[in-house]
Structures are given as C-alpha cells and as structure tokens.
Write a protein that holds these residues in place. Structure first.
Motif, PDB file in Angstrom:
ATOM      1  N   SER A 125      42.397  52.118  80.977  1.00  0.00           N
ATOM      2  CA  SER A 125      43.885  52.057  80.643  1.00  0.00           C
ATOM      3  C   SER A 125      44.571  53.379  80.654  1.00  0.00           C
ATOM      4  CB  SER A 125      44.337  51.278  79.628  1.00  0.00           C
ATOM      5  OG  SER A 125      43.637  51.866  78.465  1.00  0.00           O
ATOM      6  N   GLN A 127      47.461  55.732  78.764  1.00  0.00           N
ATOM      7  CA  GLN A 127      47.726  55.974  77.294  1.00  0.00           C
ATOM      8  C   GLN A 127      49.149  56.366  77.437  1.00  0.00           C
ATOM      9  OE1 GLN A 127      44.564  58.118  75.996  1.00  0.00           O
ATOM     10  NE2 GLN A 127      43.920  56.722  74.436  1.00  0.00           N
ATOM     11  N   LEU A 181      42.826  48.280  84.353  1.00  0.00           N
ATOM     12  CA  LEU A 181      43.971  48.933  85.158  1.00  0.00           C
ATOM     13  C   LEU A 181      45.072  47.977  85.734  1.00  0.00           C
ATOM     14  CD1 LEU A 181      43.029  51.886  86.887  1.00  0.00           C
ATOM     15  CD2 LEU A 181      44.308  51.673  84.738  1.00  0.00           C
ATOM     16  N   GLU A 183      45.278  44.794  84.955  1.00  0.00           N
ATOM     17  CA  GLU A 183      45.943  44.096  83.847  1.00  0.00           C
ATOM     18  C   GLU A 183      47.066  44.725  83.284  1.00  0.00           C
ATOM     19  OE1 GLU A 183      45.580  40.848  82.697  1.00  0.00           O
ATOM     20  OE2 GLU A 183      44.321  40.574  84.388  1.00  0.00           O
ATOM     21  N   GLN A 184      46.779  46.090  83.020  1.00  0.00           N
ATOM     22  CA  GLN A 184      47.849  46.870  82.529  1.00  0.00           C
ATOM     23  C   GLN A 184      48.991  47.075  83.481  1.00  0.00           C
ATOM     24  OE1 GLN A 184      46.589  50.857  81.368  1.00  0.00           O
ATOM     25  NE2 GLN A 184      47.879  50.721  79.604  1.00  0.00           N
ATOM     26  N   ALA A 187      51.039  44.218  83.173  1.00  0.00           N
ATOM     27  CA  ALA A 187      51.659  44.112  82.086  1.00  0.00           C
ATOM     28  C   ALA A 187      53.077  44.693  81.928  1.00  0.00           C
ATOM     29  CB  ALA A 187      50.885  44.501  80.767  1.00  0.00           C
TER      30      ALA A 187
END
Lengths: 615, 434
Positions: A125, A127, A181, A183-184, A187
C-alpha cells in the motif's frame, strides 16, 4: 521507516524498467519494487519489439537513451522493416526477440545502472502524509520512504485469467495478482475501468512441418533499433507464414459458446486492433483464411508463438483448430492461450506528465493507464520516470506534444480522450506524421534529452556527432542549382528558376543519385543522416502547410481554460459532454477540441463561457 | 451577466421601432418604465412609458413580456414596440442607458446569448445571421434552409464518405501485415480511391459554382455600361424608380460606380451604373473608368448600351440594349440588339424587367438548394483543392495527407477547429439587437 528513495517504481515490466532507468540516469535515487526480480523485463505476450507506430515509439525511447532498443538489438533473432515499400514516415522497424536474451539484457542494464536499487517484494500500500505520498509499505512489513511513486502494475491489478470455462486469479500465467494496491486505489475513489487482452497458445516447434511453409527471412539491410551499440549480435533465424482455413473456422465457430468472450464471463473491452481469432471469425467469417506468423520464441527453446490466433477458447478447441492449419497438423500445444481481464485507471485522471491529478507525487505508466503493448508501456514509463525525476529536482518537465513525438500523441490522446479499448499506437493517430519518422527521432528529441541529463556518455557522443553531420549535410544541400544543372545529372525537370538542392527535393523527379552526382561529398556522410535530410526536403511543403495551419489554429484556439472551470454550469452542454470535459479538464481550447466526441456547439459554448469567466 | 438592450428593428425613422431588453433585469425595467406591474406573459398590452427620473411620458407603446427560458435569447425578454420617430427612439434608448443594470448590446450579442443558452445551434446561428439580413422572400427561404441544418447534412455526407476512404488508406499503413496485398493490387487500389475522390471533387466543385449566400443576400450584380451619354443613368432611374444617378446631358457625368439595391419580383438585384467608357484626360474620370471595368468583369448581368460588336467580354450574361428610341435620330433600330427601349416613355422597360427576372432566377440559387456563405465557400474550395492532390500523387503518404487535410476543412466547416475565429466572424456579422 529506515530506507529513503527519491522515487519508488512499483512493477518490473517494460514501463517500470524504463521509468526506473531514466530516473536513475537523471540522478534521482531510485528503487524498483518487483515481486520476482527474475521476471524483470519479461515479455509476457508476443516475442517481438517494434512494428507500425510501435517502432516509432522504440526509436523515441532510443532518443532518450532508454533500455528497450538496446535490449531489443541484443535479443533480436529476426529483423523486419514493415511497410518498406511505402513512404519512410510509415515504415516500422520490428524485431523478434529471444525472450531469455531480452530479459537478460534488461536485467543486466538495470544492475549496472547507478542510483538504482532493486527491491524484491510486493508493494502492499501507499503511505500518505497530509495528502501527499510519503512512502510505500511492502508485504514483508518494511516501509520505504519516498517523494514520488511510479505505478506500473500492468495487468496485475485485480486481474482474472480465462481459458474456456475456466477462470482463475492471476496477473500472468503462474504469477500472483496484486490485490492490496487495487483495494487501496479503489478506496481512493479513482475512476477505474476493466479491459481485457489475450494471448495465443504456444506451440512446440519440433512438431511443426516447416518444409511446407513459406519462410520469411530476416532483413539483410543492417539497420538496428538502437542508435549505437553492438549492432546485431544474435544469430538470425527465419519465421514462417501459414493461414487458417474453412475447417479452422468451423472448429472455432462450433466452440464459440464455450468462449468466455461470448458467454459474458468477460466484461472488459478487448483491443479492436489485436482481435482474438474468435473475434476475427465472428466479424470476418466470410474470409477464406487469416494469416498466421509463426515466430520462434528464442534460440534455445522450441517454443513458437503463432501470431494472429490469440484466443481464450477451451484447451480442446485450441488443440483442434491448431491441428486444422497447414503445417501444424501434428503440432502440440505447450501452453494454452488465455485471456486476461484487468483493472485500469481512467487516464483522464492524469496530467500530461502522467501524474495523478488527485494524488500529487504518484505517476502511472503502462497498461494500468489502459494501453496495450510493450512499446506503449515503455514509452509511458520513460515519461513517468522523467516527470518524477523533474518533480524531485524541482524542474519543469520536458514537453512531449503532438508536433514533436508519437509519445506526445499517445499521452495527449490518453489524458484527454481516455480509452474505450486497450490503446495501441497507430501512425494514423499522428497528425504530423510526415515529420514524425522512426528515422529522425534523435533529431526530434535528443537535444531535449541531453539538456535534461538523461543521456549516457555513449549516447551523448553519438548525438553530438550526428548533429554535426546533419549540419554538414544541411549546408551541402543549401547549394543552389539551376534547372539546367539538374537536367545535366539526369533529372527530368522543366526549365525554371534555380533552387537550393534541398528545395529541389520537392520535385518528385529529383532523386538522391542526382544530388550525389552534383555533390559527391554527400556519399561520405552517414546514410541515415542523408536519408533523413532527403525526406525532410521531400515532405517540406506539406510540413510547412501544417505548421502554418498549426500557427493559425494556435492563434485562434489556444485560449487557456481555467483549471476549476465548472462544466456543469455551462448552459447548452449535454450531460455526456459535461462528464467528458470534467474528466479530461483540457488545459486550453486546442486540447478541448480533441476531447472525444466533442461537438462544435459544445466547443462554442465552452469558448463563450470561458471568455465570460476570464473577462 | 448584465442585462442588455438594443433597437432591434431598422434605423429610424420608421412606423414602429422595436426595442429589446434581455436579461434578469428585464422585469424590473418593465415595471420602472411603465410604472405598472408586469403584463401577462406573451400578451401585447398598451402602456405609457415614462422616464423614471422625471416622470415625463416618453411614448405610448405596445409592451410584450417573455419570461425565460422559452424566449429567443433563453433569458427574460422585454419587447417595447414604440413609435418609430427618431426623437422617441432616442429618448427611450437614453433612458435605458441610464439604468445601472443595463448596457447596450454588442454586435450579435442577442444571438450569442441564444446560442450560449442552448436555444440555437451553431449552424442555426450561422443561418440566422443571413436570415436576419435577408430582405426578400427568396433570401429568407434560403436562410431558413441553412438554419434548419441542410448544410450540416451535406457536409456530414461528404465527411462520412471521405472518412471511409481515409480509413481504408490508413489501414493500408497501420495494418499492412493483415491486409496482404501485392504491388499490382495496390495500383488498382489507388485507382479505386481516385475514382471515389473524383466524384467527391466534382460535387465540391458544383457547390463552388453555386452563387454564395452573399450573392443572394447582397443581390445579383447587374451592371450598366456603355459609351458616354448613352442614357444609362436615366435608365437606372426608370428601372428602380429612384433618383439615383446624376442625369445630365454632358458626356461623363457619371464619374463613379453608383449602386442601388432593388428587388424585381422578389429577385434581389444590385444595379451598378458605371462611368461611360471613353478615353479621357480628366484624372477623376480615368479613375472612374478603371472601377467601371472592374465592375463589368464581376457582373452577373451586363446591360450594354453600346454597339453589339463593342460589348466587352465577361463571364456573366450580356444584354445588348438600344436606348433612347424616343429620339428621332435613334431610328431605325439596328440588328443584333436584344431590347430596344426608352427610359423616358417607358417603352421596352417592361420587357427588360421580365428578362432580368428570367436571368435572375437562373443565376440565383434555387430556393431548395443549400447555399454557402463566403467562409463556407472558401473551405469547400480548400477541401476540393486538397483532394485534387490525390489525383496526381504517387506516394500513398501524400494521398493520405491530402485526404486528412480535406477532413480538417470539414472540421472547420462544422466548427470543430478554429472555433474562435469562426465565432468571431459569425457574430460580428450580426446587427446588434437581432
């Protein structure tokens, strides 16, 4: 948080490699994160580099001293200049590569590159810190701090593979998809879409009856993909040609109900330009056959890539239709063809520098932006790498536009029009095609590349020498000649005024031999430089006309459009146009006119509205 | 957006003058000027108009209130039909000008707003420009055709056909691997493309031959010319019923080209009376002769008042007239003339008028034909010129380039390129207030 990099590139495909290499060449401390460092530079589909439109991109990457052209030359086992009989502007250099040699060349180049570290891990992911990218969290729990991320995840984002009725998760056969990734990104509410692509079955070459097939040898002319280097190093081998027939088509038709393309299992759109054999039969079933190029995958492997029969039919149907083709009657399939459906980010959410508008510091390149092809991916990787390096250094990135490069055409198309199918480079997309030739990429782009410090020592020397030669050639062609002079060397021109030799090239009757008879020094210059200048002269009237048109349009159209322009507030714009303009946010009127499906009334309404706003 | 106003009808003096006020302050203005509440929408009511500062009555006017959005501009719209005397109109306009919410409209601004509010499309706007300056019935009908998008349909048809050809050529470059053609086929392929392009060029040229919208709008150019003192000016006056040219029995009275617009049975004509063509030392007269020669060269119909054998060569129609047959020394009437007439007695003038109407009907676009304005005319010609390159070029790349160039001309015709230029041109031709 222990490690720090200026730039982290996620993905070791063609986009990622090119991005990491150019960023490092430009002096940025760069990391390349990849799941399997052995797969860096893998060619996941056809074993070829270049082609129509694509060859232009490779030469433009070469002008920036990129990796792809050198790896291509190292790996090439077959060279072919497509459209050789047509004008130079549409000639496309293409090579077939030994997959292992290609991968090795890329991996070696990266390992020798200063400022670059390869991290074998999966990026979990991003940050964030105060809305800005701050680092990347890896699967093993480490986190890497960085200023910029270049995202080049290819088809690995939330990908599914299909073969007949079978369906499984994966980015490429035998490899894991990248789920965290995806998923992020979901989102973050970025606009995402789904596309599909496919690949043909791989054949065992030892089971092909080559003697019955038409051979296609490698070109004898010694051209190469890269400007400098070792030239052709691998042994050259021939390809072969065969074609599908009525029986093949019948077998495929009978299996269509078991194809995920037609059963509705795949929702993503596939490329019209590289259709599956199922698509070809559905659309052009009346044709008596379709060409199939049998391309060796390498020197020390019997694998053969049958170019033209990409498919996701069930394995038994694949085996049956392959065996119905001449020369392939006894051929065994080593790896079945399959389709892959994957997530992409709507490229209209990117700037012309391939940076996400919604997430500063994140650049995207390659298939994740909805394109198809190694060359398209690598070219975007180059731009994303350059942009990220400029961002780190606080510099304004260079301009790739429709006038100077295919790269510019591609990026402008992507960020303004978005994609409805996997985007492939075509020469038809370039308005200034006559000036954007594969053979003049260095002249067009290397000056800028040099200024940005992206060229290595060898390329710098090559560019400097070539530039000097070009100037010399230019000077020689400035000499004037009368129509009598031209007639004396055999050119069939009518009586008339004197012209410079460069201007005489506008007359079709004037050939290179005529010029060489008048100025023997021309033969001492490099063939490439003379060819380039001759084409410049040939097409000069058309380019001048286009330039004049461009200048006129720039004067008219190029009113800047405010970044925050509220398209929904413009009366007279349909909901569809509001959506398209809001997604693309064209920087000026000229760009607005290139938004897909734009109507005159819509443009005029925007023009008036913007004028009102700016007044 | 500020509320705008302008005199929408022609220049005063006239029987009735129409003043339009468009924008959000229109209702307020109505109440202010009439000192009454707003009338019912879309109903003509009689109201006194007052100067709100002095309460002085300006006029008694017909007031019509059109609330947005179903109005010609898409905004609130107020129409004041006042008496058309210069003093009344000036008084009302100056009162409007004093209002802080209002400002005079710029050229074409009413149409711009209509366009901006989605009331009319660009093609319609372009057609409307001609419609608004159309004075005769046939001009109005042609303008309406344009307004309805007839031009758009014609261009779409060309564009469609050319894009098909272009697609074919481009496929030959980008998908040559799939197309499997040998040299011989490619020769035939080019010939097949040329056949189709030749048809397109012919259609474009036919369009180019058609008179432009301006011709219809400005009228057919009818030029009177001949030797000095041949009675041209008297004839023009007899034809138009207006005292236009100076008529006096001194050779060379008409020193310049004098024009008058007039409609004969609905056919718009622009008569030009030119200086007598003869050698002269008078500098003024020499300049006039140069201008006369130019007018003759551009004439659609030349009325020649001299010897048939001396008639100048022009591309237009030539009618040889034999004037002044009321004078005894003009008889007998020679051969090789078309019409003998007398402007003084009116003998033969009817015949001339009939002949002009007949020629005019032929020379002006038919009412159901699409007509081009000058900008469109130039682009159609550019497209055809680009396509002509296809007929000579051997290099397929140049063929492709020519076709793409022509496609860009269509883009400009439909407004896809050069938007600002086209809009400026379009809107600047509008009279304010229309």
């Amino acid at each position: 948080m222990n490690e720090f990099f200026d730039i982290v590139v996620i993905g070791g495909g063609h986009a990622g490699c090119e991005a990491a290499a150019v960023a490092a060449r430009m002096g940025a401390k760069t990391a390349l994160v990849t799941m399997d460092s052995n797969q860096i530079g893998a060619m996941s589909c056809n074993p070829a580099i270049g082609g129509l439109g694509k060859g232009h991109l490779v030469r433009e990457i070469d002008a920036w001293d990129g990796l792809m052209p050198h790896a291509a030359d190292y790996a090439a086992i077959h060279y072919r200049m497509l459209n050789r009989s047509k004008g130079s502007a549409v000639q496309g250099p293409r090579i077939q590569a030994d997959r292992n040699r290609y991968r090795k060349a890329i991996q070696t180049a990266l390992s020798e590159q200063a400022n670059l570290q390869i991290i074998e891990d999966m990026a979990e992911s991003f940050q964030m810190d105060a809305g800005k990218i701050a680092g990347v969290l890896l699967a093993d729990g480490r986190s890497v701090a960085t200023k910029c991320v270049v995202l080049t995840t290819g088809t690995f984002l939330d990908a599914w593979l299909f073969c007949g009725e079978k369906k499984w998760r994966g980015g490429r056969i035998g490899e894991q998809p990248s789920l965290g990734l995806a998923e992020q990104l979901k989102a973050l509410d970025l606009p995402l879409g789904r596309l599909k692509t496919g690949t043909p079955p791989r054949l065992d070459g030892r089971t092909i009856d080559w003697s019955r097939l038409q051979r296609q040898p490698s070109d004898e002319e010694p051209w190469t993909m890269a400007s400098y280097g070792t030239g052709r190093v691998a042994p050259q081998i021939a390809c072969a040609l065969t074609r599908s027939n009525q029986q093949t088509h019948d077998i495929i038709r009978a299996g269509l109900d078991r194809s995920p393309l037609f059963s509705g299992a795949i929702e993503g759109r596939g490329p019209r330009y590289c259709p599956s054999i199922e698509d070809k039969i559905m659309k052009f079933g009346d044709r008596d056959g379709h060409q199939i190029f049998l391309e060796p995958e390498g020197l020390d492997t019997p694998l053969i890539y049958p170019n033209g029969v990409s498919t996701s039919l069930p394995e038994d149907v694949q085996q049956a239709f392959i065996n119905s083709i001449e020369g392939l009657e006894k051929t065994e399939i080593v790896q079945s063809g399959y389709a892959v459906e994957y997530e992409f980010i709507d490229p209209r959410s990117l700037t012309h520098h391939l940076e996400l508008k919604a997430m500063k510091g994140v650049f995207c390149a390659g298939q994740i932006n909805g394109t198809t092809g190694y060359e398209e991916a690598a070219a975007q990787g180059l731009v994303a790498g350059i942009s990220a390096a400029c961002s780190v250094a606080g510099k304004t990135p260079p301009v790739f536009d429709r006038r100077n490069s295919y790269i510019g055409v591609m990026i402008d198309d992507l960020v303004l029009q978005g994609v409805t199918e996997p985007y492939r480079m075509l020469t038809a997309r370039a308005e200034y095609r006559l000036g954007l030739r594969a053979d003049n990429a260095v002249t067009r782009l290397s000056g800028q590349a040099k200024a940005f410090g992206a060229l290595g020592a060898e390329m710098t020397a090559f560019v400097t020498k070539r530039q000097a030669e070009r100037e010399k050639c230019q000077k020689l062609l400035q000499q004037t000649a009368s129509s009598r002079d031209m007639q004396n060397v055999g050119a069939h021109v009518t009586e008339g005024a004197s012209h410079s030799l460069f201007e005489w090239l506008r007359f079709p009757a004037v050939t290179r031999e005529h010029l060489e008879k008048l100025i023997p020094e021309l033969t001492q210059l490099s063939d490439a430089v003379v060819t380039e200048m001759i084409d410049d002269g040939r097409y000069a009237p058309y380019l001048e006309r286009q330039d004049a048109e461009l200048a006129r349009l720039a004067g008219n159209d190029n009113m800047p459009l405010p970044d925050q322009l509220n398209y929904a507030a413009i009366a007279g714009l349909s909901n569809e146009m509001v959506e398209r303009f809001s997604a693309a946010r064209p920087p000026d009127m000229a760009a607005a006119s290139r938004v897909r499906g734009v109507t005159p009334a819509a443009l005029a309404a925007i023009w008036i509205h913007a004028k009102k706003v700016t007044l | 957006m500020k509320t705008i106003f302008a005199l929408s009808s022609g220049r005063p003096p006239a029987g009735i003058a129409v003043i339009r006020i468009s924008g959000s302050a229109a209702a307020k203005t109505a109440r202010l000027l009439t000192q009454k509440s707003l009338p019912d929408s879309r109903r003509a009511v009689l109201r006194n108009l007052y100067d709100p500062d002095t309460n002085e009555q300006l006029d008694q006017a017909l007031v019509i209130w059109f609330p947005a959005p179903k109005t010609v501009t898409g905004e609130d719209l107020l129409e004041l039909h006042v008496h058309g005397g210069r003093a009344v109109v000036d008084a009302v306009l100056s009162v409007l000008e004093k209002q802080p919410d209002l400002r005079p409209a710029e050229a074409g601004e009413f149409t711009r707003r209509a366009f901006l509010n989605g009331i009319i499309s660009l093609h319609e706007a372009e057609g409307l420009g001609d419609l608004l300056s159309a004075e005769t019935a046939s001009q109005r009908r042609a303008a309406l055709m344009m307004s309805g998008g007839a031009l758009g349909r014609q261009i779409a048809s060309w564009q469609d056909r050319l894009l098909t050809i272009s697609g074919q050529i481009e496929a030959g470059f980008d998908f040559s691997e799939d197309i499997e053609e040998d040299e011989n086929e490619s020769r035939q392929y080019l010939e097949a493309i040329r056949e189709k392009i030749a048809i397109l060029i012919a259609e474009h040229r036919a369009f180019e031959q058609r008179p432009t919208m301006e011709r219809l709008r400005d009228g057919l150019r009818v030029v009177l010319a001949g030797r000095p003192n041949a009675g041209k000016s008297t004839l023009i006056n007899a034809l138009t019923g207006q005292d236009i040219a100076i008529t006096a029995p001194i050779a060379g009275t008409t020193r310049d080209v004098i024009e008058v617009s007039f409609a004969l049975k609905g056919i718009p004509m622009r008569f030009s009376d030119t200086a007598g063509l003869h050698e002269s030392d008078d500098i003024l007269e020499q300049a006039g002769i140069i201008r006369a020669r130019k007018a003759i060269a551009e004439a659609d119909i030349l009325l020649w008042l001299g010897d048939a054998d001396d008639a100048p060569d022009t591309e237009g129609e030539v009618l040889v007239l034999y004037p002044q047959i009321d004078l005894p020394d003009r008889l007998p009437i020679p051969e090789k003339i078309d019409i003998a007439l007398s402007a003084k007695t009116g003998q033969g003038v009817d015949l001339l008028q009939e002949k002009l109407v007949e020629l005019g009907k032929k020379a002006l676009p038919k009412e159901d034909e699409v007509t081009l304005n000058r900008r469109q005319h130039r682009l159609v010609k550019d497209a055809a010129d680009s396509l002509s390159l296809v007929m000579e070029a051997e290099d397929m790349l140049i063929v492709a380039e020519a076709v793409r160039q022509a496609c860009r001309c269509y883009d400009q015709l439909t407004g896809k390129a050069g938007v600002e230029n086209m809009l400026d041109n379009l809107f600047s031709r509008f009279c304010i207030g229309k």
